[in-house]
Enzyme design. Structure first.
Site, PDB file in Angstrom:
ATOM      1  N   SER A 109       2.829   8.024  -1.804  1.00  0.00           N
ATOM      2  CA  SER A 109       2.739   9.031  -0.230  1.00  0.00           C
ATOM      3  C   SER A 109       4.546   9.732  -0.941  1.00  0.00           C
ATOM      4  CB  SER A 109       3.670   8.031   0.420  1.00  0.00           C
ATOM      5  OG  SER A 109       3.967   8.701   1.911  1.00  0.00           O
TER       6      SER A 109
ATOM      7  N   LYS B 130      -0.806   1.506   3.780  1.00  0.00           N
ATOM      8  CA  LYS B 130      -0.555   3.262   3.301  1.00  0.00           C
ATOM      9  C   LYS B 130      -1.219   3.741   4.743  1.00  0.00           C
ATOM     10  CE  LYS B 130       0.142   7.631   2.285  1.00  0.00           C
ATOM     11  NZ  LYS B 130      -0.695   8.296   2.098  1.00  0.00           N
TER      12      LYS B 130
ATOM     13  N   HIS C 246       0.633   3.623   7.708  1.00  0.00           N
ATOM     14  CA  HIS C 246       1.648   4.860   7.255  1.00  0.00           C
ATOM     15  C   HIS C 246       1.426   6.469   7.899  1.00  0.00           C
ATOM     16  CE1 HIS C 246       2.973   8.131   5.257  1.00  0.00           C
ATOM     17  NE2 HIS C 246       4.761   7.496   5.001  1.00  0.00           N
ATOM     18  N   ASN C 247       0.217   6.544   7.924  1.00  0.00           N
ATOM     19  CA  ASN C 247       0.103   7.707   8.074  1.00  0.00           C
ATOM     20  C   ASN C 247      -0.336   7.451   9.151  1.00  0.00           C
ATOM     21  OD1 ASN C 247      -0.274   8.021   5.518  1.00  0.00           O
ATOM     22  ND2 ASN C 247      -2.525   9.593   4.808  1.00  0.00           N
TER      23      ASN C 247
ATOM     24  N   GLU D 110       2.813   8.641  11.041  1.00  0.00           N
ATOM     25  CA  GLU D 110       3.203   9.743  10.668  1.00  0.00           C
ATOM     26  C   GLU D 110       2.353  10.823  11.420  1.00  0.00           C
ATOM     27  OE1 GLU D 110       1.318  12.529   7.156  1.00  0.00           O
ATOM     28  OE2 GLU D 110       2.312  10.946   6.414  1.00  0.00           O
TER      29      GLU D 110
END
Length: 508
Positions: A138, A210, A213-214, A217
């Site tokens: 990232s 991840k 995480h996105n 985001e």
């Protein structure tokens, strides 16, 4: 670093934006790199860029004409980084490596945004031919070049081989403050501070982390956008004025990469017209799937993540531009009450609190989703370490993550971030202003799906009794789905004979 056999330390396959910058980052940190791409122009491009950045110094990147040449150039066990699009291209490179003579103890690292279940399948599929390893990355182009957040997972022995390189190239933070240590100078990497990488767990866990995480985001970006629309449309502030507000907020508890760049975007004039650039950008948002995957995963496992899901829906609504144009002429909005200067100042303050509270709920949803999936997959995830490696290098990096880190260090078994005393007290204190912001959005007719869904999430967890009791009654009425009682042991199921003249209750 370079060994005595004069072979290189690592290979990078795929020299697009991310692969090229990862190769340059690795070379900056004293490692020797073999580079390959199907497009010779890209191979030459990374070599020329290194020559320009390291003028007069010994080159550390070797261009390779094919994969056989690359394998011959690397020390064993070979470490190969794949920076290719997720899906079929990953398997295409893996097949080509097998044909080129890769060996069973060589390590292939997938750094793309692969679906985590694909990663699990690939580790099993290629076992015995080579070690398939994964590491989510990232930070975008700049992160790849000067320090990304890295989320590796898979074979633990492979991690021991990869770890020195990964810790060298990762973003760094000051261990006491949690703030990023940044230097954007080719050839002068940051070597001090804590690296933003840690071993996540078994195959697939890194890509899952991840993915979440996105998802966070997506929600974080949408929350900021909703605050912008409320200030711009609701209060009549110019884009630059909203940018000034965001710049001020970025100096406090909302300090983050996304808040900082949002302020910059809003203050930027269009080079062609001189108008605010943001007002010349078409309001149709794209997505690459990771936010969608996060929302789907939350639904599949039964973890409430409404703010993340609403962020995905918001992008979907944005793409319906022609329909929105038609309905904007057909559907009436409210007769919004006027807002005077005193109310304007109060709303700006309320929005700052609302954004903070919604952000906490967004992270709470993401971390709870990781916890529930970890339990199902039998992963041992360290949430304090995950929060730590998001403090720099990644898109959601923020001062806020230091508080999350501390919460999980204080209680590793925390079931939800809202249970942490620091967050519980902060949201309890700020909820009044949060409600003012949501109520104002409703009365002004301004959509705020993420800010308002986060408030509903907070209120749902604050409720000791939800109307799901009625819902279970409905389900039992039309489908005999049974229900539990509050006055009997957990797990005991009951059904009422709704169709009988004299309704009787039976334990099932």
């Amino acid at each position: 670093m370079q060994n005595h056999s004069n072979l290189n330390d690592i290979g990078v396959i795929g020299l697009g934006v991310m692969g090229k910058n990862l190769a340059l980052n690795i070379a900056d940190n004293q490692y020797h790199v073999s580079a390959f791409d199907l497009d010779p122009v890209k191979v030459n491009g990374v070599i020329q860029q290194e020559k320009q950045e390291r003028a007069g110094l010994e080159p550390r990147i070797l261009g390779c004409a094919n994969l056989t040449e690359m394998l011959a150039s690397l020390t064993k066990p070979r470490i190969l980084v794949l920076s290719v699009p997720a899906g079929a291209p990953v398997d295409g490179v893996c097949s080509a490596l097998i044909s080129a003579g890769i060996e069973s103890d060589d390590i292939v690292i997938d750094t793309g945004n692969s679906l985590w279940t694909d990663t699990v399948e690939r580790e099993a599929r290629y076992k015995g031919q080579f070690v398939f390893f994964s590491s989510a990355v990232s930070g975008g182009e700049v992160g790849a070049r000067f320090g990304p957040s890295l989320m590796p997972s898979g074979d633990i022995d492979a991690w021991h081989h990869v770890a020195p390189i990964w810790k060298a190239i990762a973003a760094k933070v000051d261990s006491s403050t949690g703030l990023p240590i940044e230097r954007f100078e080719p050839g002068n990497p940051v070597t001090e501070g804590e690296p933003c990488t840690t071993y996540i767990g078994p195959a697939g866990s890194g890509h899952y982390v991840k993915m979440v995480h996105n998802g966070i985001e997506y929600a974080d970006m949408q929350l900021i956008c909703e605050a912008y629309q409320m200030l711009h449309d609701g209060l009549g502030m110019s884009a630059a004025e909203v940018g000034d507000v965001f710049k001020r907020w970025n100096k406090g508890s909302l300090n983050s990469y996304l808040m900082g760049i949002s302020a910059e975007v809003l203050k930027q004039a269009d080079p062609l017209t001189g108008k605010p650039l943001v007002e010349m950008i078409l309001d149709k948002a794209g997505q690459k799937g990771t936010g969608l995957w996060t929302a789907v995963s939350s639904l599949q496992i039964g973890c409430p993540a409404p703010t993340i899901a609403e962020a995905v829906y918001a992008r979907a609504v944005s793409t319906q531009k022609s329909l929105r144009l038609q309905l904007s002429q057909k559907l009436a909005g409210p007769n919004a009450p006027a807002i005077d200067e005193a109310q304007k100042a109060q709303l700006i303050e309320a929005l700052e609190s609302a954004l903070y509270c919604a952000k906490v709920c967004c992270y709470a949803q993401g971390f709870q989703l990781m916890a529930m999936t970890a339990h199902e997959q039998k992963w041992q995830l360290n949430f304090a370490e995950i929060a730590k490696i998001w403090r720099a290098g990644c898109i959601i990096r923020a001062t806020f993550l230091q508080s999350i880190t501390q919460s999980y260090e204080d209680n590793a078994e925390l079931s939800n971030l809202l249970m942490a005393d620091s967050f519980a007290s902060a949201l309890s204190e700020k909820q009044g202003l949060w409600r003012i912001a949501v109520a104002t959005a409703v009365m002004q007719g301004i959509p705020a799906p993420c800010i308002s869904s986060a408030l509903a999430y907070y209120d749902s967890y604050r409720c000791e009794t939800l109307p799901a009791n009625l819902l279970q009654g409905q389900r039992d009425f039309f489908g005999a789905h049974t229900f539990e009682r509050i006055d009997t042991p957990a797990g005991e199921k009951y059904h009422l004979d709704w169709s009988a003249k004299e309704r009787t209750l039976a334990k099932v």
